[in-house]
Design a protein around this motif. Structure first.
Motif, PDB file in Angstrom:
ATOM      1  N   PHE A 215      13.802  25.963  18.764  1.00 53.07           N
ATOM      2  CA  PHE A 215      12.448  26.119  19.278  1.00 53.07           C
ATOM      3  C   PHE A 215      11.682  24.804  19.185  1.00 53.07           C
ATOM      4  CE2 PHE A 215       7.945  26.895  18.352  1.00 53.07           C
ATOM      5  CZ  PHE A 215       7.567  27.632  19.463  1.00 53.07           C
ATOM      6  N   ASP A 216      11.753  24.143  18.037  1.00 54.14           N
ATOM      7  CA  ASP A 216      11.037  22.884  17.848  1.00 54.14           C
ATOM      8  C   ASP A 216      11.567  21.808  18.802  1.00 54.14           C
ATOM      9  OD1 ASP A 216       9.706  24.209  15.855  1.00 54.14           O
ATOM     10  OD2 ASP A 216      10.654  23.126  14.194  1.00 54.14           O
ATOM     11  N   TYR A 217      12.893  21.779  18.984  1.00 49.11           N
ATOM     12  CA  TYR A 217      13.500  20.796  19.885  1.00 49.11           C
ATOM     13  C   TYR A 217      13.043  21.019  21.324  1.00 49.11           C
ATOM     14  CZ  TYR A 217      16.973  18.609  22.887  1.00 49.11           C
ATOM     15  OH  TYR A 217      17.575  17.886  23.872  1.00 49.11           O
ATOM     16  N   LEU A 218      13.060  22.255  21.776  1.00 51.64           N
ATOM     17  CA  LEU A 218      12.630  22.550  23.147  1.00 51.64           C
ATOM     18  C   LEU A 218      11.162  22.210  23.348  1.00 51.64           C
ATOM     19  CD1 LEU A 218      14.466  25.969  23.731  1.00 51.64           C
ATOM     20  CD2 LEU A 218      15.055  23.726  24.692  1.00 51.64           C
ATOM     21  N   LEU A 219      10.355  22.486  22.353  1.00 55.54           N
ATOM     22  CA  LEU A 219       8.927  22.201  22.452  1.00 55.54           C
ATOM     23  C   LEU A 219       8.693  20.691  22.572  1.00 55.54           C
ATOM     24  CD1 LEU A 219       6.431  24.069  22.406  1.00 55.54           C
ATOM     25  CD2 LEU A 219       6.186  23.557  19.984  1.00 55.54           C
ATOM     26  N   ILE A 220       9.400  19.909  21.759  1.00 56.17           N
ATOM     27  CA  ILE A 220       9.229  18.457  21.777  1.00 56.17           C
ATOM     28  C   ILE A 220       9.788  17.846  23.063  1.00 56.17           C
ATOM     29  CG2 ILE A 220       9.933  16.285  20.661  1.00 56.17           C
ATOM     30  CD1 ILE A 220       9.842  17.785  17.989  1.00 56.17           C
ATOM     31  N   SER A 221      10.991  18.286  23.440  1.00 54.31           N
ATOM     32  CA  SER A 221      11.639  17.698  24.611  1.00 54.31           C
ATOM     33  C   SER A 221      10.915  18.039  25.907  1.00 54.31           C
ATOM     34  CB  SER A 221      13.099  18.152  24.689  1.00 54.31           C
ATOM     35  OG  SER A 221      13.175  19.568  24.813  1.00 54.31           O
ATOM     36  N   ARG A 222      10.261  19.182  25.948  1.00 56.20           N
ATOM     37  CA  ARG A 222       9.586  19.613  27.177  1.00 56.20           C
ATOM     38  C   ARG A 222       8.130  19.166  27.221  1.00 56.20           C
ATOM     39  NH1 ARG A 222       7.543  20.196  31.160  1.00 56.20           N
ATOM     40  NH2 ARG A 222       7.561  21.902  32.695  1.00 56.20           N
ATOM     41  N   PHE A 223       7.451  19.144  26.074  1.00 55.85           N
ATOM     42  CA  PHE A 223       6.002  18.905  26.096  1.00 55.85           C
ATOM     43  C   PHE A 223       5.537  17.767  25.193  1.00 55.85           C
ATOM     44  CE2 PHE A 223       6.570  23.499  26.928  1.00 55.85           C
ATOM     45  CZ  PHE A 223       6.014  23.558  28.200  1.00 55.85           C
ATOM     46  N   SER A 224       6.408  17.079  24.500  1.00 55.62           N
ATOM     47  CA  SER A 224       6.081  16.016  23.538  1.00 55.62           C
ATOM     48  C   SER A 224       5.915  16.612  22.139  1.00 55.62           C
ATOM     49  CB  SER A 224       4.812  15.241  23.924  1.00 55.62           C
ATOM     50  OG  SER A 224       3.638  15.913  23.517  1.00 55.62           O
ATOM     51  N   ALA A 225       5.675  15.754  21.169  1.00 55.71           N
ATOM     52  CA  ALA A 225       5.587  16.190  19.770  1.00 55.71           C
ATOM     53  C   ALA A 225       4.254  16.831  19.439  1.00 55.71           C
ATOM     54  CB  ALA A 225       5.845  15.009  18.846  1.00 55.71           C
ATOM     55  N   LYS A 226       3.233  16.629  20.263  1.00 57.21           N
ATOM     56  CA  LYS A 226       1.898  17.126  19.924  1.00 57.21           C
ATOM     57  C   LYS A 226       1.823  18.637  19.751  1.00 57.21           C
ATOM     58  CE  LYS A 226      -0.887  13.326  21.742  1.00 57.21           C
ATOM     59  NZ  LYS A 226      -1.862  12.918  22.793  1.00 57.21           N
ATOM     60  N   PRO A 227       2.465  19.448  20.604  1.00 60.35           N
ATOM     61  CA  PRO A 227       2.416  20.898  20.364  1.00 60.35           C
ATOM     62  C   PRO A 227       2.989  21.301  19.008  1.00 60.35           C
ATOM     63  CG  PRO A 227       3.105  20.471  22.608  1.00 60.35           C
ATOM     64  CD  PRO A 227       3.096  19.137  21.905  1.00 60.35           C
ATOM     65  N   LEU A 228       4.078  20.655  18.594  1.00 61.32           N
ATOM     66  CA  LEU A 228       4.656  20.985  17.283  1.00 61.32           C
ATOM     67  C   LEU A 228       3.735  20.519  16.162  1.00 61.32           C
ATOM     68  CD1 LEU A 228       6.958  22.135  15.616  1.00 61.32           C
ATOM     69  CD2 LEU A 228       8.087  19.895  15.742  1.00 61.32           C
ATOM     70  N   ILE A 229       3.119  19.358  16.327  1.00 63.59           N
ATOM     71  CA  ILE A 229       2.158  18.885  15.330  1.00 63.59           C
ATOM     72  C   ILE A 229       1.001  19.863  15.211  1.00 63.59           C
ATOM     73  CG2 ILE A 229       0.468  17.080  14.799  1.00 63.59           C
ATOM     74  CD1 ILE A 229       2.452  15.081  16.066  1.00 63.59           C
ATOM     75  N   TYR A 230       0.529  20.375  16.353  1.00 65.44           N
ATOM     76  CA  TYR A 230      -0.543  21.382  16.332  1.00 65.44           C
ATOM     77  C   TYR A 230      -0.118  22.611  15.534  1.00 65.44           C
ATOM     78  CZ  TYR A 230      -3.059  25.515  17.908  1.00 65.44           C
ATOM     79  OH  TYR A 230      -3.746  26.707  17.937  1.00 65.44           O
ATOM     80  N   LEU A 231       1.104  23.089  15.753  1.00 67.04           N
ATOM     81  CA  LEU A 231       1.571  24.294  15.063  1.00 67.04           C
ATOM     82  C   LEU A 231       1.704  24.065  13.563  1.00 67.04           C
ATOM     83  CD1 LEU A 231       4.281  25.553  17.595  1.00 67.04           C
ATOM     84  CD2 LEU A 231       1.959  26.429  17.279  1.00 67.04           C
ATOM     85  N   ILE A 232       2.265  22.928  13.168  1.00 62.37           N
ATOM     86  CA  ILE A 232       2.431  22.651  11.740  1.00 62.37           C
ATOM     87  C   ILE A 232       1.070  22.417  11.080  1.00 62.37           C
ATOM     88  CG2 ILE A 232       3.379  21.002  10.067  1.00 62.37           C
ATOM     89  CD1 ILE A 232       5.794  20.708  11.915  1.00 62.37           C
ATOM     90  N   LEU A 233       0.168  21.748  11.788  1.00 61.76           N
ATOM     91  CA  LEU A 233      -1.180  21.545  11.259  1.00 61.76           C
ATOM     92  C   LEU A 233      -1.897  22.892  11.105  1.00 61.76           C
ATOM     93  CD1 LEU A 233      -3.194  19.348  10.375  1.00 61.76           C
ATOM     94  CD2 LEU A 233      -4.018  19.272  12.742  1.00 61.76           C
ATOM     95  N   SER A 234      -1.679  23.796  12.056  1.00 54.66           N
ATOM     96  CA  SER A 234      -2.248  25.145  11.952  1.00 54.66           C
ATOM     97  C   SER A 234      -1.737  25.853  10.706  1.00 54.66           C
ATOM     98  CB  SER A 234      -1.884  25.971  13.195  1.00 54.66           C
ATOM     99  OG  SER A 234      -2.445  25.429  14.364  1.00 54.66           O
ATOM    100  N   SER A 235      -0.455  25.695  10.418  1.00 60.28           N
ATOM    101  CA  SER A 235       0.125  26.321   9.227  1.00 60.28           C
ATOM    102  C   SER A 235      -0.476  25.725   7.958  1.00 60.28           C
ATOM    103  CB  SER A 235       1.650  26.130   9.224  1.00 60.28           C
ATOM    104  OG  SER A 235       2.242  26.816  10.310  1.00 60.28           O
ATOM    105  N   PHE A 236      -0.673  24.401   7.961  1.00 59.34           N
ATOM    106  CA  PHE A 236      -1.284  23.765   6.790  1.00 59.34           C
ATOM    107  C   PHE A 236      -2.704  24.278   6.570  1.00 59.34           C
ATOM    108  CE2 PHE A 236      -4.119  20.446   5.158  1.00 59.34           C
ATOM    109  CZ  PHE A 236      -3.586  20.298   3.884  1.00 59.34           C
ATOM    110  N   PHE A 237      -3.517  24.303   7.631  1.00 61.78           N
ATOM    111  CA  PHE A 237      -4.887  24.801   7.507  1.00 61.78           C
ATOM    112  C   PHE A 237      -4.907  26.265   7.078  1.00 61.78           C
ATOM    113  CE2 PHE A 237      -6.557  21.524  10.796  1.00 61.78           C
ATOM    114  CZ  PHE A 237      -6.848  20.619   9.787  1.00 61.78           C
ATOM    115  N   ALA A 238      -3.932  27.034   7.543  1.00 59.25           N
ATOM    116  CA  ALA A 238      -3.880  28.465   7.207  1.00 59.25           C
ATOM    117  C   ALA A 238      -3.711  28.688   5.714  1.00 59.25           C
ATOM    118  CB  ALA A 238      -2.742  29.145   7.966  1.00 59.25           C
ATOM    119  N   GLY A 239      -3.088  27.733   5.037  1.00 56.34           N
ATOM    120  CA  GLY A 239      -2.892  27.857   3.597  1.00 56.34           C
ATOM    121  C   GLY A 239      -3.711  26.859   2.814  1.00 56.34           C
TER     122      GLY A 239
END
Length: 360
Positions: A215-239
């Motif tokens: 999932f992470d690979y497809l997200l990065i290869s198709r849309f760049s690293a920013k969407p994955l950074i957004y998701l991981i940052l969301s997880s950090f803020f969530a906790g």
């Protein structure tokens, strides 16, 4: 033995002549010498209200909520692919929408870990891995055995990985230390279990890791690293310092020490779990009804309010929280509250995921 005599600090034990080794001289946890209170209350509620057992079983709505929240997070992540990471729109979206959504997915995985989305165990495992995708880091397979052990071994030192270690409690015993803990508590909850004991690596863990990497690979290869950074940052803020993250602290930390000693004629077990009945339950699978959840972990989120109403006389006198935001604020600033404020016990419980217990 009266309820008020079964919980003490280690310092009190030493005054009573209890032997104590050098490495626990600074231990300030509340030590209990009875079993956790939920089994006793569950039996009493079933005896008084046998109809509560009809509330147990999977909730079909859960899979649709998971699908909706996963879709929301994907839409936000892809929509921000051309937005600078350190811009206000990116960070605000990650905090306001992303953190709330990923906290919802944390708690979806929590709900699914009790087999409360499907009757089939394998379908529950697959749905948990799917719910894990927007979190960015694989953890659902490991979470389940650790969490079920938390239920089976509530407060048991060395088994319940929800308990802070002596090292954490000692070094973070200050306002700055507690602020650090609250800011980075998602990392403590992610790393602490592996420091307490390690789980065997199973095919389910492998599936969880491979699905997340793909999932992470497809997200990065198709849309760049920013969407994955957004998701991981969301997880950090969530906790982190987020209103919904208050539930991590609210559930089992003791804020009012006097509540550990109820009246001697009280039939209410000594509390070590605390519920919250505020509006944020709407976003978090009713996880605030935490006494109810520990009493009946087979009752899904949609029916926990019904359980509370049916057995209201068992919950009315229990201390509870009114605000998760206030919980975080008080935890940091109140000198009488900290990581030491947890009930521990030396014996009881058992591990889940080692062939001893398969389901809860």
């Amino acid at each position: 033995m009266q309820a008020g005599t079964v919980i003490t600090t280690v310092e009190e034990n030493s005054r009573r002549g209890t032997k104590k080794s050098q490495d626990v001289q600074e231990d300030k946890f509340f030590w209990a010498y009875t079993e956790e209170p939920h089994r006793t209350r569950r039996q009493a509620i079933i005896q008084a209200h046998p109809e509560v057992l009809k509330l147990c079983g999977p909730e079909a709505l859960t899979k649709y909520v998971v699908l909706g929240v996963v879709s929301l997070q994907l839409a936000c992540a892809i929509g921000l692919r051309n937005t600078p990471i350190f811009s206000i729109p990116f960070l605000l979206t990650a905090y306001l929408i992303g953190a709330t959504a990923n906290q919802n997915l944390f708690l979806a995985i929590h709900e699914i870990s009790h087999n409360l989305a499907f009757k089939s165990p394998i379908l529950n495992r697959i749905l948990a891995v799917f719910a894990n995708l927007p979190i960015g880091i694989p953890y659902s397979a490991a979470f389940r055995p650790y969490h079920l052990t938390h239920h089976k071994s509530l407060g048991v030192d060395g088994l319940d990985t929800d308990l802070p270690t002596n090292l954490e409690a000692f070094f973070l015993d200050s306002i700055l230390g507690k602020a650090f803990f609250c800011t980075f508590q998602i990392l403590f909850y992610a790393l602490r279990p592996m420091m307490v004991y390690k789980l065997p690596f199973t095919t389910l863990h492998l599936f969880n890791v491979l699905a997340q990497l793909l999932f992470d690979y497809l997200l990065i290869s198709r849309f760049s690293a920013k969407p994955l950074i957004y998701l991981i940052l969301s997880s950090f803020f969530a906790g982190s310092l987020h209103p919904c993250a208050g539930h991590f602290i609210a559930e089992h930390y003791v804020f009012n020490k006097s509540k550990l000693v109820p009246p001697t004629n009280s039939k209410v077990p000594i509390p070590e779990t605390f519920s919250y009945y505020g509006p944020l339950n709407l976003l978090t699978y009713n996880v605030g009804l935490h006494n109810e959840h520990h009493d009946f972990p087979a009752v899904p989120w949609t029916r926990l309010p019904a359980l509370h109403e049916i057995a209201k006389e068992f919950y009315a006198d229990l201390p509870h929280h009114k605000s998760w935001t206030w919980v975080i604020w008080q935890f940091i600033w109140d000198k009488e509250v900290g990581l030491w404020c947890r009930v521990k016990r030396k014996e009881g419980g058992r591990k889940v995921g080692f062939g001893e217990v398969q389901e809860l």
